[in-house]
Each structure stands twice: as C-alpha cells, then as structure tokens.
Design a protein around this motif. Structure first.
Motif, PDB file in Angstrom:
ATOM      1  N   ASN A  69     -12.022   6.888 -13.223  1.00  0.00           N
ATOM      2  CA  ASN A  69     -11.768   7.417 -11.877  1.00  0.00           C
ATOM      3  C   ASN A  69     -13.073   8.069 -11.435  1.00  0.00           C
ATOM      4  OD1 ASN A  69     -10.522   8.097  -9.522  1.00  0.00           O
ATOM      5  ND2 ASN A  69      -9.365   9.823 -10.371  1.00  0.00           N
ATOM      6  N   GLU A  98     -10.490  13.857   0.198  1.00  0.00           N
ATOM      7  CA  GLU A  98     -10.329  13.623  -1.240  1.00  0.00           C
ATOM      8  C   GLU A  98     -11.192  14.535  -2.114  1.00  0.00           C
ATOM      9  OE1 GLU A  98     -10.854   9.630  -2.736  1.00  0.00           O
ATOM     10  OE2 GLU A  98     -10.191  10.263  -4.725  1.00  0.00           O
ATOM     11  N   ASP A 114     -10.596   9.747   3.367  1.00  0.00           N
ATOM     12  CA  ASP A 114     -11.103   9.191   2.112  1.00  0.00           C
ATOM     13  C   ASP A 114     -12.532   8.727   2.393  1.00  0.00           C
ATOM     14  OD1 ASP A 114     -11.634   7.983  -0.273  1.00  0.00           O
ATOM     15  OD2 ASP A 114      -9.629   7.125  -0.485  1.00  0.00           O
ATOM     16  N   ILE A 116     -14.875   7.394   0.556  1.00  0.00           N
ATOM     17  CA  ILE A 116     -15.051   5.989   0.103  1.00  0.00           C
ATOM     18  C   ILE A 116     -13.737   5.608  -0.560  1.00  0.00           C
ATOM     19  CG2 ILE A 116     -16.262   4.303  -1.324  1.00  0.00           C
ATOM     20  CD1 ILE A 116     -18.687   6.044  -1.413  1.00  0.00           C
ATOM     21  N   ASP A 117     -13.054   4.642  -0.020  1.00  0.00           N
ATOM     22  CA  ASP A 117     -11.896   4.096  -0.722  1.00  0.00           C
ATOM     23  C   ASP A 117     -12.378   2.805  -1.372  1.00  0.00           C
ATOM     24  OD1 ASP A 117      -9.089   4.157  -1.485  1.00  0.00           O
ATOM     25  OD2 ASP A 117      -8.944   2.325  -0.286  1.00  0.00           O
ATOM     26  N   GLY A 118     -12.264   2.788  -2.718  1.00  0.00           N
ATOM     27  CA  GLY A 118     -12.850   1.684  -3.472  1.00  0.00           C
ATOM     28  C   GLY A 118     -14.161   2.140  -4.100  1.00  0.00           C
ATOM     29  N   THR A 119     -14.166   3.369  -4.589  1.00  0.00           N
ATOM     30  CA  THR A 119     -15.397   3.915  -5.185  1.00  0.00           C
ATOM     31  C   THR A 119     -15.868   3.097  -6.383  1.00  0.00           C
ATOM     32  OG1 THR A 119     -14.898   6.136  -4.415  1.00  0.00           O
ATOM     33  CG2 THR A 119     -16.392   5.989  -6.263  1.00  0.00           C
ATOM     34  N   GLY A 186      -2.319  -2.636  -6.617  1.00  0.00           N
ATOM     35  CA  GLY A 186      -3.365  -1.873  -7.290  1.00  0.00           C
ATOM     36  C   GLY A 186      -2.762  -1.127  -8.455  1.00  0.00           C
ATOM     37  N   PHE A 187      -3.629  -0.670  -9.340  1.00  0.00           N
ATOM     38  CA  PHE A 187      -3.170   0.060 -10.530  1.00  0.00           C
ATOM     39  C   PHE A 187      -3.901   1.385 -10.609  1.00  0.00           C
ATOM     40  CE2 PHE A 187      -3.074  -4.512 -11.474  1.00  0.00           C
ATOM     41  CZ  PHE A 187      -1.709  -4.667 -11.614  1.00  0.00           C
ATOM     42  N   ARG A 214      -5.852  -8.099  -6.510  1.00  0.00           N
ATOM     43  CA  ARG A 214      -6.135  -6.680  -6.703  1.00  0.00           C
ATOM     44  C   ARG A 214      -7.553  -6.459  -6.189  1.00  0.00           C
ATOM     45  NH1 ARG A 214      -7.116  -1.530  -7.304  1.00  0.00           N
ATOM     46  NH2 ARG A 214      -6.816  -0.520  -9.318  1.00  0.00           N
ATOM     47  N   GLY A 216      -8.946  -3.432  -5.082  1.00  0.00           N
ATOM     48  CA  GLY A 216      -9.582  -2.182  -5.499  1.00  0.00           C
ATOM     49  C   GLY A 216      -9.770  -1.168  -4.383  1.00  0.00           C
ATOM     50  N   SER A 217      -9.152  -1.407  -3.236  1.00  0.00           N
ATOM     51  CA  SER A 217      -9.180  -0.419  -2.150  1.00  0.00           C
ATOM     52  C   SER A 217      -7.834  -0.490  -1.433  1.00  0.00           C
ATOM     53  CB  SER A 217     -10.314  -0.719  -1.167  1.00  0.00           C
ATOM     54  OG  SER A 217     -10.078  -0.047   0.057  1.00  0.00           O
ATOM     55  N   ALA A 218      -7.024   0.538  -1.636  1.00  0.00           N
ATOM     56  CA  ALA A 218      -5.677   0.531  -1.048  1.00  0.00           C
ATOM     57  C   ALA A 218      -5.734   0.495   0.482  1.00  0.00           C
ATOM     58  CB  ALA A 218      -4.909   1.757  -1.518  1.00  0.00           C
ATOM     59  N   GLU A 235       2.128  -0.338  -4.369  1.00  0.00           N
ATOM     60  CA  GLU A 235       1.385   0.421  -5.380  1.00  0.00           C
ATOM     61  C   GLU A 235       2.088   1.751  -5.650  1.00  0.00           C
ATOM     62  OE1 GLU A 235      -2.912   0.382  -5.017  1.00  0.00           O
ATOM     63  OE2 GLU A 235      -3.159   1.908  -6.583  1.00  0.00           O
ATOM     64  N   LEU A 238      -0.284   6.492  -5.072  1.00  0.00           N
ATOM     65  CA  LEU A 238      -1.425   6.646  -4.160  1.00  0.00           C
ATOM     66  C   LEU A 238      -1.455   8.074  -3.613  1.00  0.00           C
ATOM     67  CD1 LEU A 238      -1.236   3.228  -2.297  1.00  0.00           C
ATOM     68  CD2 LEU A 238      -3.027   3.977  -3.890  1.00  0.00           C
ATOM     69  N   ASP A 242      -5.577   7.751   0.745  1.00  0.00           N
ATOM     70  CA  ASP A 242      -5.653   6.290   0.582  1.00  0.00           C
ATOM     71  C   ASP A 242      -4.882   5.575   1.704  1.00  0.00           C
ATOM     72  OD1 ASP A 242      -6.844   6.504  -2.059  1.00  0.00           O
ATOM     73  OD2 ASP A 242      -4.856   6.989  -2.839  1.00  0.00           O
TER      74      ASP A 242
HETATM   75  C1  IPD Z   1      -8.464   4.055  -5.268  1.00  0.00           C
HETATM   76  C2  IPD Z   1      -8.298   2.726  -4.574  1.00  0.00           C
HETATM   77  C3  IPD Z   1      -7.577   1.747  -5.459  1.00  0.00           C
HETATM   78  C4  IPD Z   1      -6.256   2.288  -5.932  1.00  0.00           C
HETATM   79  C5  IPD Z   1      -6.445   3.629  -6.624  1.00  0.00           C
HETATM   80  C6  IPD Z   1      -7.140   4.608  -5.683  1.00  0.00           C
HETATM   81  P1  IPD Z   1     -10.604   5.556  -4.688  1.00  0.00           P
HETATM   82  O1  IPD Z   1      -9.092   5.003  -4.424  1.00  0.00           O
HETATM   83  O2  IPD Z   1      -7.594   2.860  -3.373  1.00  0.00           O
HETATM   84  O3  IPD Z   1      -7.330   0.532  -4.805  1.00  0.00           O
HETATM   85  O4  IPD Z   1      -5.687   1.369  -6.819  1.00  0.00           O
HETATM   86  O5  IPD Z   1      -5.192   4.129  -6.989  1.00  0.00           O
HETATM   87  O6  IPD Z   1      -7.335   5.829  -6.345  1.00  0.00           O
HETATM   88  O7  IPD Z   1     -10.570   6.340  -5.944  1.00  0.00           O
HETATM   89  O8  IPD Z   1     -11.500   4.399  -4.761  1.00  0.00           O
HETATM   90  O9  IPD Z   1     -10.840   6.420  -3.477  1.00  0.00           O
END
Ligand code: IPD
Ligand code: CA
Ligand code: CA
Length: 289
Positions: A69, A98, A114, A116-119, A186-187, A214, A216-218, A235, A238, A242
């Motif tokens: 994370n 965030e 957020d 950066i979503d998809g950090t 997403g997970f 998947r 990587g950015s909700a 998901e 969240l 997000d």
């Molecule tokens: C994440 C993304 C990802 C999701 C994670 C989030 P972040 O946000 O949205 O797709 O699966 O649960 O935490 O950490 O990149 O801002």
C-alpha cells in the motif's frame, strides 16, 4: 372597495418580492455552482500537472500500513496543490483527503480528494491512474471529477446535469445479460488485516467464464462503467476518496450503485457494486450466494 385594492396590491407586491427572492436565490446557487465547478477543475488540473511532471522521473516511494500500500512524494505534492486551489477560493470548506485526512470545519461543503488513485500503477510507470475529487453539499454528492492525465480523459458530473467525458455526454452500456458482461474489480492491499475474503466472489464470476479485469484504480473502474466500457464493477473495502466522484459519474451516466444487499449507497460504505443498472440484480445474486 379601496381596501380590497390595497390588500390586492400588497399581496401582489409581496408575491413579487417573494418571486424575486426565489429567482435571486437560484441565480446565487447557479453562480456558486459555477464557481465550485471552476475551482474543482482548476484543482484537478493543478494536481495533474504534478503527476505529469514526475511520471517518468524519480520520486520517493514509501509503504503505508502494508508493504504494497504505497504513497509517493507525488501523492503528497498533488494533494498540496489541489488543497491550495480549493482553500484559496473556499478557505472555510471541509476537506477529506487520503494523505492528510480530515481538515475539519463546520461547513456544509466537503471536498473528498484522492490525489493519486492507482498509486501502485503510478509508482510502476503504468499510466492507469488519476486524480479524483468529489464535492458534497449537505451530505449529498453535488459534483465530481476524475482525471487521467496520461490518457487525457476528464470525467465530470454534476447532480441532475449528466456525466461527461471530455465534455461529451456519457452513457452506461445497454447489455442486459450478465453472461456476456465485461467486468472489473479490485483487491485490497490489506487483505490480511480485513475480514472479507474477496476471492470466493471473484472465483464465481471467473468460473462463469466472464472477462474480469483489474485495472488498479477504483475511480477509473467506476468511470469506465459510466462510459460503457465495462458493464459492472465490484470491490470490498474502498474508501470515500476512491469512490466520491465516480459514484456521481455512474449515477449521472444512467448506472446504478449500491452495497452488496442492493441497498442505497453511501461513499462511506465498505461494499461497492456499480453497474449499467441492467445487470445489477444478476450481479447481486451471484455476489450474495
Ligand atoms: C487503490 C485503488 C485500487 C483499489 C485499492 C485502492 P490508491 O487506491 O483504487 O484500485 O483496489 O483498494 O486503495 O491506494 O491507489 O489510492
Ligand atoms: Ca484510492
Ligand atoms: Ca490514493
């Protein structure tokens, strides 16, 4: 007779004053909404400049609560730039972001950010990431924007006014059959520390032979459902930042968003199911089996 005319006259005047007040109030709200929208877009573009600047360069990366994370110095710089713009226009507004958390005030406006979503994608040089900013007024989402500067895609919605991608109206897909749906999920990066195991539900969809992506950015997942690229997204776990903007973008594009019981949604929920509306009940049934 004269008395009647006077009463009528007073009534008419009062009515005019009332109507003028009502009209003024509407004009005032319209102006406020325009300023809010303008500020939202300025804020998102100032964050985007930071993301573009650092994307191919070097920057510090740290782990947060779990190893994967991540937070980078770019998340923090983007957040600072966004908050600076908002505070310069609306210093009294509440902010939930965030990395800094709550900058709490008594305002009825709350910006949910957020930076950066998809950090994880950003840190690995994968251009599927965005900035997401939602704005609540009196607890109701009023407008939201999601911007992926690497694909130059700006999603925007205002309550009751529709959803747009680069100013073109957005609409969810028309597919009503889950068996031919294209899905995204997403997970969590904190699987070990949370109760819900996302794999059984994921397995049920995969065993049906469905394409499940998947990204990587909700926030992008939600916007791509709004754009009809995906038919549905779900998901667990969240956070409000997000979902805040994507939630309104989905609804304004004609989609549906709920928790896993099909109940009305709140961005503070821990279960998110967002679809084109037509396959919502089919997905709910499979998720809750
Ligand atoms: C994440 C993304 C990802 C999701 C994670 C989030 P972040 O946000 O949205 O797709 O699966 O649960 O935490 O950490 O990149 O801002
Ligand atoms: Ca996020
Ligand atoms: Ca983030």
């Amino acid at each position: 007779m004269a008395k009647q005319i006077r009463i009528g006259h007073r009534y008419t005047r009062k009515k005019k004053v009332y109507l003028r007040g009502f009209k003024n109030n509407r004009i005032f709200l319209k102006m406020t909404n325009e300023l809010l929208k303008n500020t939202l877009l300025r804020a998102i573009h100032s964050g985007a400049e930071i993301l573009r600047h650092y994307f191919e360069g070097t920057f510090e990366i740290q782990s947060k609560d779990t190893l994967n994370n991540l937070v980078t110095e770019v998340d923090k710089k983007s957040e600072d730039a966004i908050i600076d713009v908002i505070k310069s226009e609306f210093p009294e507004h509440f902010i939930l972001s965030e990395e800094v958390g709550e900058l709490s005030t008594a305002s009825n406006y709350k910006w949910i950010i957020d930076p950066i979503d998809g950090t994880v994608n950003f840190a690995h040089g994968i251009p599927i990431c965005c900035i997401s900013i939602g704005l609540e007024r009196d607890g109701q989402m009023l407008m939201g924007a999601v911007f992926n500067p690497f694909m130059n895609e700006l999603f925007f919605a205002e309550r009751g006014k529709g959803a747009f991608l680069n100013n073109k109206p957005l609409k969810v897909s028309s597919n009503a059959n889950m068996e031919i749906a294209c899905l995204v999920t997403g997970f969590p990066y904190r699987w070990a520390s949370i109760e819900t195991d996302p794999i059984p539900v994921f397995e049920r969809f995969v065993r049906l032979g469905l394409p499940v992506r998947r990204l990587g950015s909700a926030a992008i997942d939600l916007c791509w459902v709004a754009a009809g690229r995906f038919d549905g997204f779900w998901e667990y776990n969240l956070n409000p930042w997000d979902i805040a903007a994507g939630y309104l973008i989905i609804e304004e594009a004609g989609g549906r968003i709920s928790n896993f019981k099909g109940q009305p949604y709140s961005v503070y929920d821990k279960e998110t199911l967002a679809t084109n509306g037509k396959i919502h009940d089919q997905m709910l049934e499979l998720i809750s089996k």
